[in-house]
Design an enzyme around this catalytic site. Sequence first.
Site: not given
Ligand code: IDP
Ligand code: MG
Length: 133
Positions: A9, A49, A112, A115, A126
């Site tokens: 990312k 997304y 983070n 992905h 995807e």
């Molecule tokens: P993942 O990437 O671990 O699958 P997901 O729940 O699918 O997590 O969320 C997609 C992305 O959205 C996350 O990787 C992060 O960048 C962002 N995200 C998820 N939850 C939060 C949150 O509570 N606050 C802010 N950003 C979030």
């Molecule tokens: Mg996810």
Amino acid sequence: METTLALIKPDAVQRNIVGQIITMIENDGFLIKKMKLMKMSDELAKKFYSVHEGKEFFSKLIKYMTSSDIVALVLVKEDAISSYRKLIGATDPETAEENTIRKLFAIDKSFNSVHGSDSIENAQSEISIIFGS
Ligand code: IDP
Ligand code: MG
């Protein structure tokens, strides 16, 4: 053999840690089948997304994912989907296990670094969104 979609990312590309992340991926036994540096358009990020549409973090997520280049990879390994999810760790680095990519590199649960697809169906969809079918 299974196939998964990985993204490095914007926060990771910006901090020059693409090489360190790819080294962890290779050292964990994944074969890189496809790889490209690209910039997500607003439209592409929203499609990618779409499952998170309506959540409070959605607009922040789209802004982040379109803020600079990303690296997209198609990875192959036995049980690639669960194996790569294990390698990246939990969404929030504070709860991610030691020696996972997110524990080592993520800034916080929003920014983070990586992905990974979470199911066979999502991996296929995807990969076609990012690389075409
Ligand atoms: P993942 O990437 O671990 O699958 P997901 O729940 O699918 O997590 O969320 C997609 C992305 O959205 C996350 O990787 C992060 O960048 C962002 N995200 C998820 N939850 C939060 C949150 O509570 N606050 C802010 N950003 C979030
Ligand atoms: Mg996810």
